[in-house]
Design an enzyme around this catalytic site. Structure first.
Site, PDB file in Angstrom:
ATOM      1  N   HIS A  43     -15.918  58.342   3.930  1.00 56.66           N
ATOM      2  CA  HIS A  43     -16.755  57.031   3.371  1.00 56.66           C
ATOM      3  C   HIS A  43     -16.981  56.865   5.134  1.00 56.66           C
ATOM      4  O   HIS A  43     -15.572  57.479   6.010  1.00 56.66           O
ATOM      5  CB  HIS A  43     -16.186  55.829   3.051  1.00 56.66           C
ATOM      6  N   GLU A  70     -16.303  53.938   6.972  1.00 56.53           N
ATOM      7  CA  GLU A  70     -15.002  53.500   7.695  1.00 56.53           C
ATOM      8  C   GLU A  70     -13.280  54.326   7.947  1.00 56.53           C
ATOM      9  O   GLU A  70     -13.506  54.021   8.851  1.00 56.53           O
ATOM     10  CB  GLU A  70     -14.102  52.590   6.344  1.00 56.53           C
TER      11      GLU A  70
HETATM   12  O1  LIG Z   1     -16.700  51.874   1.241  1.00 56.51           O
HETATM   13  C1  LIG Z   1     -17.780  51.968   1.267  1.00 56.51           C
HETATM   14  C2  LIG Z   1     -17.976  53.071  -0.252  1.00 56.51           C
HETATM   15  C3  LIG Z   1     -19.486  53.911  -0.388  1.00 56.51           C
HETATM   16  N1  LIG Z   1     -19.510  54.760   0.815  1.00 56.51           N
HETATM   17  C4  LIG Z   1     -20.142  55.323   0.510  1.00 56.51           C
HETATM   18  C5  LIG Z   1     -19.976  56.980  -0.435  1.00 56.51           C
HETATM   19  C6  LIG Z   1     -21.129  57.035  -0.446  1.00 56.51           C
HETATM   20  O2  LIG Z   1     -21.430  58.053   0.315  1.00 56.51           O
HETATM   21  C7  LIG Z   1     -22.102  56.164  -0.521  1.00 56.51           C
HETATM   22  C8  LIG Z   1     -22.221  54.947  -2.332  1.00 56.51           C
HETATM   23  O3  LIG Z   1     -22.853  55.729  -3.290  1.00 56.51           O
HETATM   24  P1  LIG Z   1     -23.747  55.310  -4.065  1.00 56.51           P
HETATM   25  O4  LIG Z   1     -24.721  56.547  -4.768  1.00 56.51           O
HETATM   26  O5  LIG Z   1     -24.454  53.889  -4.045  1.00 56.51           O
HETATM   27  O6  LIG Z   1     -22.769  55.615  -5.766  1.00 56.51           O
HETATM   28  O7  LIG Z   1     -21.487  55.338   0.407  1.00 56.51           O
HETATM   29  C9  LIG Z   1     -18.274  54.468   1.937  1.00 56.51           C
HETATM   30  O8  LIG Z   1     -19.187  54.591   3.231  1.00 56.51           O
HETATM   31  N2  LIG Z   1     -18.312  53.358   1.498  1.00 56.51           N
HETATM   32 ZN    ZN Z   2     -14.812  53.534   0.767  1.00 57.73          ZN
END
Ligand SMILES: O=c1ccn([C@H]2C[C@H](O)[C@@H](COP(=O)(O)O)O2)c(=O)[nH]1
Ligand code: ZN
Length: 185
Positions: free
Chosen positions: A95, A97
């Protein structure tokens, strides 16, 4: 005698060039824009997330976006959202963060603020808390009702990490390279 280098002809003086700009980016819009610019590096086809960590001197100390772990080719791992869990991106993707915290260019991010495109999930909330980050400024809270986000808020509240939705002053921030090139010719 007139100094030819000095623009003292009132008619030639543009007031816009003599007075301080008023429409400059204020800090919060600037840091949130950096988070969104970083998100543009993401290969995730559905959700691109960026994060920017800032210290109490308004200095950027970490930037990240969601992507596959180092040395794991993002051509060899899946980007799907649905299907067998192991065939989706979820067990693999780092992610934004997490990447911003891991990419920090100082010894500690304790007391810092993190700017994020999306409200952080519960896993990121844990990382934020453990790293000592004290404030989260987020843009979108579109998954507000998900259990992950409910857990995230619970953790952030218990750990006294502040979170605020960003209301941009500038509705639109555009970097138009064509226009920049034209102006510098
Ligand atoms: O706190 C967060 C939550 C999600 N992400 C990233 C992880 C994934 O690559 C996408 C989420 O994909 P969806 O297709 O919308 O489920 O977002 C993040 O970086 N930080
Ligand atoms: Zn996350």
């Amino acid at each position: 005698m007139d100094n030819p280098c000095q623009q003292n002809d009132k008619e030639n003086v543009s007031p816009d060039l003599d007075t301080k700009r008023k429409d400059y980016l204020e800090w919060r819009d600037y840091f949130m824009s950096v988070a969104f610019l970083s998100a543009q590096r993401s290969k995730d086809p559905s959700t691109q997330v960026g994060a920017c960590i800032v210290n109490d001197e308004n200095k950027i100390v970490g930037i990240g976006y969601n992507g596959m772990p180092n040395h794991c080719s993002d051509d060899d791992l899946p980007w799907a959202r649905k299907g067998n869990w192991l065939d989706t991106k979820y067990p693999y993707v780092c992610h934004a963060e997490m990447n911003a915290i891991m990419n920090k260019n100082c010894s500690s991010v304790s007391g810092c603020t993190i700017y994020v495109a999306l409200f952080p999930c519960n896993e990121c909330a844990k990382l934020i808390i453990q790293s000592g980050i004290k404030k989260v400024i987020y843009m979108s809270d579109k998954h507000k009702e998900n259990d992950c986000m409910i857990a995230s808020r619970k953790l952030l509240d218990l750990a006294h990490v502040e979170y605020t939705q960003h209301i941009p002053k500038h509705r639109k921030i555009v970097i138009d390279f064509d226009n920049i090139n034209a102006r510098h010719k």
